[in-house]
Design a protein around this motif. Structure first.
Motif, PDB file in Angstrom:
ATOM      1  N   ILE A 138       1.082  -1.066   0.080  1.00 52.81           N
ATOM      2  CA  ILE A 138      -0.161   0.525   0.292  1.00 52.81           C
ATOM      3  C   ILE A 138       1.043   1.092  -0.094  1.00 52.81           C
ATOM      4  O   ILE A 138       0.305   2.423  -0.552  1.00 52.81           O
ATOM      5  CB  ILE A 138      -0.924  -0.080   1.149  1.00 52.81           C
ATOM      6  CG1 ILE A 138      -1.531  -1.207   1.029  1.00 52.81           C
ATOM      7  CG2 ILE A 138      -1.670   1.206   1.607  1.00 52.81           C
ATOM      8  CD1 ILE A 138      -2.916  -1.048   2.032  1.00 52.81           C
ATOM      9  N   ALA A 139       1.873   1.110   0.762  1.00 53.02           N
ATOM     10  CA  ALA A 139       2.797   2.182   0.827  1.00 53.02           C
ATOM     11  C   ALA A 139       3.379   3.075  -0.234  1.00 53.02           C
ATOM     12  O   ALA A 139       3.826   3.791  -0.643  1.00 53.02           O
ATOM     13  CB  ALA A 139       4.072   1.931   2.291  1.00 53.02           C
ATOM     14  N   MET A 140       3.731   2.042  -1.102  1.00 55.59           N
ATOM     15  CA  MET A 140       4.559   1.767  -2.529  1.00 55.59           C
ATOM     16  C   MET A 140       3.632   2.156  -3.404  1.00 55.59           C
ATOM     17  O   MET A 140       3.991   3.299  -4.147  1.00 55.59           O
ATOM     18  CB  MET A 140       4.703   0.020  -3.435  1.00 55.59           C
ATOM     19  CG  MET A 140       5.835   0.288  -4.277  1.00 55.59           C
ATOM     20  SD  MET A 140       7.113  -1.740  -4.347  1.00 55.59           S
ATOM     21  CE  MET A 140       4.473  -1.552  -5.267  1.00 55.59           C
ATOM     22  N   VAL A 141       2.193   1.928  -3.722  1.00 53.53           N
ATOM     23  CA  VAL A 141       1.252   2.708  -4.263  1.00 53.53           C
ATOM     24  C   VAL A 141       1.229   3.706  -4.187  1.00 53.53           C
ATOM     25  O   VAL A 141       1.376   4.600  -5.293  1.00 53.53           O
ATOM     26  CB  VAL A 141       0.237   1.513  -4.343  1.00 53.53           C
ATOM     27  CG1 VAL A 141      -1.025   2.464  -5.010  1.00 53.53           C
ATOM     28  CG2 VAL A 141       0.118   0.359  -4.680  1.00 53.53           C
ATOM     29  N   LEU A 142       1.318   4.580  -2.988  1.00 53.54           N
ATOM     30  CA  LEU A 142       0.573   6.131  -2.531  1.00 53.54           C
ATOM     31  C   LEU A 142       1.928   6.848  -2.889  1.00 53.54           C
ATOM     32  O   LEU A 142       1.638   7.542  -3.743  1.00 53.54           O
ATOM     33  CB  LEU A 142       0.271   5.901  -0.909  1.00 53.54           C
ATOM     34  CG  LEU A 142      -0.778   4.691  -0.306  1.00 53.54           C
ATOM     35  CD1 LEU A 142      -0.773   4.766   0.853  1.00 53.54           C
ATOM     36  CD2 LEU A 142      -2.175   5.935  -0.793  1.00 53.54           C
ATOM     37  N   GLY A 182      -9.514  -3.540   1.006  1.00 51.24           N
ATOM     38  CA  GLY A 182     -10.408  -2.677   0.441  1.00 51.24           C
ATOM     39  C   GLY A 182      -8.785  -1.396   0.096  1.00 51.24           C
ATOM     40  O   GLY A 182      -9.143  -0.056  -0.750  1.00 51.24           O
ATOM     41  N   LEU A 183      -8.395  -1.749   1.582  1.00 49.70           N
ATOM     42  CA  LEU A 183      -6.534  -0.464   1.436  1.00 49.70           C
ATOM     43  C   LEU A 183      -6.386  -0.098   0.602  1.00 49.70           C
ATOM     44  O   LEU A 183      -5.769   0.752  -0.075  1.00 49.70           O
ATOM     45  CB  LEU A 183      -6.715  -0.205   2.644  1.00 49.70           C
ATOM     46  CG  LEU A 183      -7.193  -0.712   3.715  1.00 49.70           C
ATOM     47  CD1 LEU A 183      -6.358  -0.269   5.506  1.00 49.70           C
ATOM     48  CD2 LEU A 183      -8.060   0.816   3.734  1.00 49.70           C
ATOM     49  N   LEU A 184      -5.988  -1.587   0.019  1.00 50.52           N
ATOM     50  CA  LEU A 184      -5.591  -1.791  -0.986  1.00 50.52           C
ATOM     51  C   LEU A 184      -6.130  -1.151  -2.111  1.00 50.52           C
ATOM     52  O   LEU A 184      -5.206  -0.182  -3.796  1.00 50.52           O
ATOM     53  CB  LEU A 184      -4.699  -3.249  -1.800  1.00 50.52           C
ATOM     54  CG  LEU A 184      -3.535  -3.592  -2.756  1.00 50.52           C
ATOM     55  CD1 LEU A 184      -2.449  -2.308  -3.075  1.00 50.52           C
ATOM     56  CD2 LEU A 184      -3.406  -4.820  -2.758  1.00 50.52           C
ATOM     57  N   SER A 185      -7.197  -2.016  -2.622  1.00 54.94           N
ATOM     58  CA  SER A 185      -7.443  -1.569  -3.686  1.00 54.94           C
ATOM     59  C   SER A 185      -8.456   0.699  -3.299  1.00 54.94           C
ATOM     60  O   SER A 185      -7.976   0.693  -4.829  1.00 54.94           O
ATOM     61  CB  SER A 185      -9.174  -1.656  -3.292  1.00 54.94           C
ATOM     62  OG  SER A 185      -9.437  -3.655  -3.988  1.00 54.94           O
TER      63      SER A 185
END
Length: 266
Positions: free
Chosen positions: A136-140, A240-243
């Motif tokens: 998730i941090a990497m996507v952000l 959900g958070l990753l999506s």
């Protein structure tokens, strides 16, 4: 009296022979009874094993039917009747829920068996986010670096994320609570259930190439984490958070707006 000329008394010999014959007869009768008892027990064991084999075959057949029915319903909605009448999503959801409940009741699955539980939610979240958190941090960070994180209001982001968490729990239930568990029943003790579960999950995200690749990887990871965490709620929250991170951070030219089925072709 000459040597070797002794003979037993006539009154004693028949009685001795009679006793020996009686003992021999008792031994024969007892042996036959033991053999008959063994045959009955062996036959009973064989009958029990045959019933178990027949039940196992029946359970396997119904497991395949459950998987096929669920898959056919989802694919038909995605490609045929999605958007064809008002409330179509509600109808599809209700049918999926009825099919799932029927399947679980037949097998006497409980919510705890499936992983819908709170008693181990804390440790499960730690275990799941140890893997998903860095993703998730990497996507952000990618979204910030590419300048594609969007300009939505905080309210829109919170509401959208909350909705995606609910959807994530539902999808994780279907992914690991239904598909993965059924594949493990049919093909226990191998990685084949993991690959099949991930493949089906990817199939439901056609024709979006980004989501097909992503969901196959997510399917493999979710099945592995499910075996470790045994908690669908933790997996659903992470899903959900990753999506949300992907939807709100990555460019729509890459994600195609997270659309699948005929919606992705419009």
């Amino acid at each position: 009296q000459a040597p070797g000329s002794w003979r037993p008394r006539s009154s004693r010999f028949p009685a001795l022979v009679g006793r020996l014959e009686s003992v021999e007869l008792c031994l024969v009768v007892r042996k036959r009874r033991e053999l008959s008892r063994d045959e009955v027990e062996t036959g009973s064991r064989k009958s029990h094993m045959e019933r178990q084999t027949e039940m196992s075959r029946l359970e396997k057949m119904t497991a395949w039917l459950d998987l096929l029915a669920m898959t056919a319903l989802i694919l038909s909605y995605m490609w045929i009747w999605q958007g064809s009448f008002p409330g179509d999503a509600v109808v599809c959801g209700a049918l999926l829920m009825l099919l799932a409940i029927w399947s679980h009741r037949r097998r006497r699955d409980t919510a705890r068996d499936l992983g819908l539980r709170f008693d181990n939610l804390g440790p499960a979240l730690v275990s799941v986010f140890a893997i998903v958190g860095p993703l998730i941090a990497m996507v952000l960070l990618l979204g910030v670096g590419w300048g594609t994180h969007g300009d939505l209001s905080a309210t829109d982001i919170v509401l959208g994320t909350a909705m995606l968490v609910v959807v994530g729990v539902v999808q994780q239930y279907g992914l690991v609570g239904f598909y993965f568990r059924r594949f493990r029943e049919l093909l226990p003790g191998s990685w084949i259930p993991v690959v099949l579960t991930a493949s089906v999950f990817a199939l439901f995200h056609l024709p979006n190439p980004f989501l097909v690749a992503l969901t196959f990887a997510v399917g493999v990871g979710a099945a592995w984490l499910y075996l470790r965490a045994q908690n669908i709620l933790a997996l659903g929250i992470a899903h959900g958070l990753l999506s949300a991170a992907i939807l709100f951070s990555l460019p729509e030219t890459l994600t195609l707006g997270m659309q699948v089925g005929q919606e992705a072709l419009r």
